[in-house]
Design a protein around this motif. Structure first.
Motif, PDB file in Angstrom:
ATOM      1  N   LYS A 153      -7.753 -10.207   2.390  1.00 24.00           N
ATOM      2  CA  LYS A 153      -8.482  -8.989   2.978  1.00 24.00           C
ATOM      3  C   LYS A 153      -8.133  -8.813   4.422  1.00 24.00           C
ATOM      4  O   LYS A 153      -8.252  -7.582   4.838  1.00 24.00           O
ATOM      5  N   ASN A 159       0.730  -1.339   0.038  1.00 21.16           N
ATOM      6  CA  ASN A 159       0.113  -0.004   0.040  1.00 21.16           C
ATOM      7  C   ASN A 159       0.930   1.179  -0.148  1.00 21.16           C
ATOM      8  O   ASN A 159       0.356   2.185  -0.524  1.00 21.16           O
ATOM      9  N   VAL A 172      -4.750  -6.552   2.356  1.00 23.87           N
ATOM     10  CA  VAL A 172      -4.100  -6.679   0.888  1.00 23.87           C
ATOM     11  C   VAL A 172      -5.415  -7.076   0.015  1.00 23.87           C
ATOM     12  O   VAL A 172      -6.191  -7.894   0.181  1.00 23.87           O
ATOM     13  N   GLY A 173      -5.409  -6.173  -1.023  1.00 24.01           N
ATOM     14  CA  GLY A 173      -6.747  -6.331  -1.651  1.00 24.01           C
ATOM     15  C   GLY A 173      -6.319  -7.388  -3.036  1.00 24.01           C
ATOM     16  O   GLY A 173      -7.162  -8.115  -3.603  1.00 24.01           O
ATOM     17  N   ASP A 174      -5.049  -7.314  -3.368  1.00 26.95           N
ATOM     18  CA  ASP A 174      -4.812  -8.516  -4.525  1.00 26.95           C
ATOM     19  C   ASP A 174      -3.263  -9.027  -4.225  1.00 26.95           C
ATOM     20  O   ASP A 174      -2.490  -8.494  -3.431  1.00 26.95           O
ATOM     21  N   THR A 233      -8.849 -15.020  -1.007  1.00 24.22           N
ATOM     22  CA  THR A 233      -9.185 -13.551  -1.111  1.00 24.22           C
ATOM     23  C   THR A 233      -9.711 -13.133   0.302  1.00 24.22           C
ATOM     24  O   THR A 233      -9.296 -11.940   0.537  1.00 24.22           O
ATOM     25  N   GLU A 234     -10.147 -13.979   0.870  1.00 17.89           N
ATOM     26  CA  GLU A 234     -10.778 -13.584   2.404  1.00 17.89           C
ATOM     27  C   GLU A 234      -9.466 -13.609   3.265  1.00 17.89           C
ATOM     28  O   GLU A 234      -9.462 -12.506   4.242  1.00 17.89           O
TER      29      GLU A 234
END
Length: 371
Positions: free
Chosen positions: A265, A218, A269-271, A261-262
């Motif tokens: 998250k 980020n 972290v989004g990706d 993904t969870e």
């Protein structure tokens, strides 16, 4: 299929990262140098969110993504160009790939041994690049010597190669990689035939700790080691760097897409870092994707950037190229915005393109051909 080789010093996370990108556990990852001897190879799916979107429009039964191949190459050490640490063998493995993923350790961990005793990303990068350049210096010197007799007898090709060698040698002697040499397109074509290690496109993977991944992704310039690497490779090599955490990625291997993904998250972290790395390598290899979609399947087809329509059609089958008539094309964005092929046609967004059309990434295509 084009290959990307994962290189770096021993114990920087190469094999762990290879396992993560290939979603396997093929490569042994151990806390000692040279646990990898023979290169591991794996086919890697190129993440592409467009496939699922298109499949909903077409009602496809199957999704087929693009793929590339990754190769896990054993760690190089200082003196590799002279054979240290099985260096000659490992350098030959690098020579066979089309692009390089250079893994750089950007984390502190007293439990994981560093071959030089401490973590210093720039020193580590220079160790690897120096060995590649020294190997290239030797190769170019030999090539120049081999061509001198031919050139004296009037061989034009030999003369052209010598001229390129005379440009390369002082450049390499200043420890600059061949890929950064300022030269003409014709000279670049000659250099390509030399198969130099330092002429391969390279991307740097900053391997950070689990606890630092979110902040490093980020706000990369706030992570001191990541910032140093990004600034250095941009200035010295015209290259880019991505942030990954091989340790976290290895934990995602056994999770479903939804679970992964969870998990990401939850840590902010989004990706996935590996997802970004794979996409970056695909681009680095000079590749792009066009799409076909229908009730049977939605598929991503890999082509090189700048490819024209007939050659792109030939990726599916040679008959498509030989009997090429035209391509019916709509951009992915237009198709999704309008919701169907019929509406795209009504809006004038469905185009008929001929033999000189240069393909664009995200073109959704239906080929017209006759054999």
């Amino acid at each position: 299929m084009l290959q990307a080789g994962i290189v770096g010093l021993p114990n920087v996370g190469k094999s762990t990262l290879f396992n993560a990108v290939t979603r396997t556990r093929k490569a042994e990852a151990a806390n000692y140098p040279f646990c990898t001897i023979d290169p591991n190879q794996g086919i890697v799916v190129v993440p592409d969110e467009r496939l699922a979107v298109l499949s909903k429009i077409s009602g496809s039964h199957k999704l087929i993504p693009a793929t590339i191949e990754f190769v896990d190459i054993a760690g190089l050490v200082k003196g590799a160009s002279k054979g240290e640490g099985l260096g000659n063998k490992f350098l030959s493995h690098i020579r066979e790939v089309d692009a390089i993923v250079h893994v750089v350790r950007c984390f502190e961990n007293s439990d994981i041994h560093h071959v030089d005793g401490n973590v210093d990303p720039i020193r580590d990068i220079e160790v690897i690049n120096t060995e590649l350049i020294l190997a290239d210096l030797e190769a170019v010197t030999r090539r120049k010597e081999r061509n001198e007799k031919k050139a004296k007898s009037g061989d034009k090709e030999a003369k052209a190669e010598i001229a390129v060698c005379e440009m390369l040698l002082p450049h390499l002697d200043m420890m600059k990689p061949a890929i950064t040499l300022d030269c003409s397109d014709d000279d670049r074509k000659i250099i390509k035939g030399f198969f130099l290690l330092s002429s391969k496109p390279c991307i740097y993977a900053c391997n950070v700790s689990e606890s630092e991944l979110a902040s490093a992704i980020n706000s990369p310039d706030q992570h001191p080691q990541v910032k140093v690497v990004r600034d250095y490779v941009a200035q010295a090599h015209g290259a880019s760097a991505v942030v990954v955490s091989a340790a976290i990625e290895s934990e995602l291997i056994d999770l479903s897409t939804e679970e992964a993904t969870e998990y990401l998250k939850d840590i902010g972290v989004g990706d996935s870092g590996v997802s970004r790395l794979i996409k970056s390598v695909y681009d680095l290899l000079g590749l792009q994707t066009y799409l076909t979609t229908g009730e049977k399947e939605t598929r991503a087809w890999t082509i090189t950037k700048g490819m024209k329509a007939p050659q792109a059609a030939g990726v599916i089958h040679g008959d498509f190229e030989r009997g090429f008539i035209a391509a019916q094309i709509v951009s992915f964005d237009d198709l999704v915005a309008l919701g169907s092929e019929a509406k795209a046609r009504e809006a004038g967004k469905l185009r008929i393109e001929g033999k000189e059309y240069v393909m664009r990434d995200g073109d959704v295509v239906e080929w017209r051909f006759n054999v």
